[in-house]
Design an enzyme around this catalytic site. Structure first.
Site, mmCIF file in Angstrom:
data_model
loop_
_atom_site.group_PDB
_atom_site.id
_atom_site.type_symbol
_atom_site.label_atom_id
_atom_site.label_comp_id
_atom_site.label_asym_id
_atom_site.label_seq_id
_atom_site.Cartn_x
_atom_site.Cartn_y
_atom_site.Cartn_z
ATOM 1 N N GLU A 183 0.831 -1.210 0.000
ATOM 2 C CA GLU A 183 0.000 0.000 0.000
ATOM 3 C C GLU A 183 0.861 1.255 0.000
ATOM 4 O O GLU A 183 2.005 1.244 0.445
ATOM 5 C CB GLU A 183 -0.969 -0.012 1.196
ATOM 6 C CG GLU A 183 -0.318 -0.288 2.551
ATOM 7 C CD GLU A 183 -0.208 0.937 3.440
ATOM 8 O OE1 GLU A 183 -0.098 2.066 2.902
ATOM 9 O OE2 GLU A 183 -0.197 0.758 4.666
ATOM 10 N N ARG A 221 0.673 -2.147 12.411
ATOM 11 C CA ARG A 221 0.042 -3.136 11.533
ATOM 12 C C ARG A 221 -0.413 -2.517 10.219
ATOM 13 O O ARG A 221 -1.505 -2.769 9.721
ATOM 14 C CB ARG A 221 -1.108 -3.843 12.255
ATOM 15 C CG ARG A 221 -0.694 -4.474 13.559
ATOM 16 C CD ARG A 221 -1.809 -5.250 14.209
ATOM 17 N NE ARG A 221 -1.983 -6.558 13.602
ATOM 18 C CZ ARG A 221 -1.258 -7.634 13.898
ATOM 19 N NH1 ARG A 221 -0.270 -7.551 14.767
ATOM 20 N NH2 ARG A 221 -1.501 -8.794 13.317
ATOM 21 N N CYS A 256 7.645 -1.172 -1.882
ATOM 22 C CA CYS A 256 8.783 -2.097 -1.925
ATOM 23 C C CYS A 256 9.890 -1.776 -0.938
ATOM 24 O O CYS A 256 10.404 -2.673 -0.261
ATOM 25 C CB CYS A 256 9.346 -2.175 -3.342
ATOM 26 S SG CYS A 256 10.169 -0.655 -3.934
ATOM 27 N N HIS A 305 13.196 -0.039 -7.594
ATOM 28 C CA HIS A 305 12.603 -1.137 -6.834
ATOM 29 C C HIS A 305 13.664 -1.727 -5.916
ATOM 30 O O HIS A 305 14.864 -1.644 -6.202
ATOM 31 C CB HIS A 305 12.079 -2.215 -7.792
ATOM 32 C CG HIS A 305 11.418 -3.369 -7.115
ATOM 33 N ND1 HIS A 305 10.335 -3.224 -6.274
ATOM 34 C CD2 HIS A 305 11.683 -4.712 -7.143
ATOM 35 C CE1 HIS A 305 9.956 -4.404 -5.825
ATOM 36 N NE2 HIS A 305 10.764 -5.321 -6.318
ATOM 37 N N ASP A 342 10.765 -11.482 -2.877
ATOM 38 C CA ASP A 342 10.154 -10.170 -3.103
ATOM 39 C C ASP A 342 8.749 -10.167 -2.532
ATOM 40 O O ASP A 342 7.852 -10.833 -3.051
ATOM 41 C CB ASP A 342 10.115 -9.869 -4.608
ATOM 42 C CG ASP A 342 9.889 -8.395 -4.900
ATOM 43 O OD1 ASP A 342 9.350 -7.691 -4.022
ATOM 44 O OD2 ASP A 342 10.245 -7.946 -6.005
#
Length: 272
Positions: free
Chosen positions: A53, A78, A83, A120, A134
């Site tokens: 998210e 939480r 990435c 990334h 990943d």
């Protein structure tokens, strides 16, 4: 949970309590000794528990690439992340469990061309052989991929191939024949991803600043995604259901589907 370290304090890795809290977060309290099979269980548990998210960008929250701050966000509060946050934090858990982990920089294929370096962050985990792990790329492989394997690698999400990239020293990663990203084999520190992370979270050209997304693998092998107000569910067989939610339903979906409790919709100003 211990407080995150101050910027002038070196990161010493996860404490026993932090490791236990992280394993509880992914519902895998006793994964076992390091092995390819245990690594696969850890990856799958993470994908089913921690959403991909970008809500912090649209809530006005800073994205701080500090292990302590990321641990507080993902484990204590939480939440999820993208990435740099997800793989950066997962690397710390794996190290605390005895795995040797390298942070690799990737360039994501955007449909027409590859993005910039450090676009990334993925992980290389050394066991009997090097493995690509990943948990921060949305829909990707459920399990680790063999980095040195040049043939097809089947996964429930598709068939993956990893091939040297045109003599550059990089590794091209493909899913069902479609390019996903290119990986630089050199190891990096989390701080090396800071400038590109800043660009991703602030530039109007970044797709992360243009809209909200929250997505997670479901226990039955499907996927649930909340993109803005569109709720998209897909089954393992590929059946897709989409509907548009009202504002109150969006907040409830974040809470009920992803375990994220918000006091306002991302992108909306906080009420005085």
């Amino acid at each position: 949970m211990d407080h995150p370290p101050r910027p002038d304090q070196p990161w010493a890795g996860l404490t026993v309590a932090q490791q236990a809290a992280y394993l509880d977060r992914i519902a895998l309290p006793d994964p076992g000794a390091p092995s390819p099979e245990v690594l696969a269980r850890l990856q799958l548990a993470h994908l089913r528990s921690v959403p991909f998210e970008n809500l912090s960008i649209h809530l006005g929250e800073p994205v701080v690439l500090d292990p302590g701050a990321l641990l507080e966000k993902i484990v204590t509060r939480r939440r999820g992340g993208f990435c740099y946050e997800l793989n950066g934090t997962f690397a710390e858990l794996l190290r605390s469990l005895g795995y040797r982990v390298k942070l690799l920089a990737g360039r994501v294929f955007g449909g027409e061309r590859y993005g910039p370096p450090f676009d990334h962050l993925a992980l290389q985990v050394e066991l009997d052989e090097p493995w690509l792990v990943d948990v921060g790329f949305g829909r990707f492989s459920r399990g680790p991929l063999r980095i040195d394997e040049r043939g097809q690698q089947p996964d429930p999400h598709g068939t993956f191939t990893l091939v040297p990239w045109c003599g550059t020293g990089e590794l091209g990663v493909f899913m069902d024949g479609r390019p996903q990203y290119r990986l630089d084999h050199r190891p990096y520190a989390l701080a090396d991803f800071g400038p590109t992370c800043w660009w991703q979270t602030t530039s109007p050209e970044s797709h992360f600043t243009r809209s909200t997304t929250c997505s997670m693998l479901t226990a039955d092998g499907g996927r649930v995604t909340l993109s803005g107000s569109r709720l998209i569910t897909t089954t393992e067989a590929g059946e897709r259901i989409e509907r548009t939610l009202a504002d109150a339903e969006v907040l409830a979906a974040y809470r009920d589907l992803f375990g994220i409790t918000l006091d306002r919709l991302p992108g909306r100003a906080r009420q005085p």
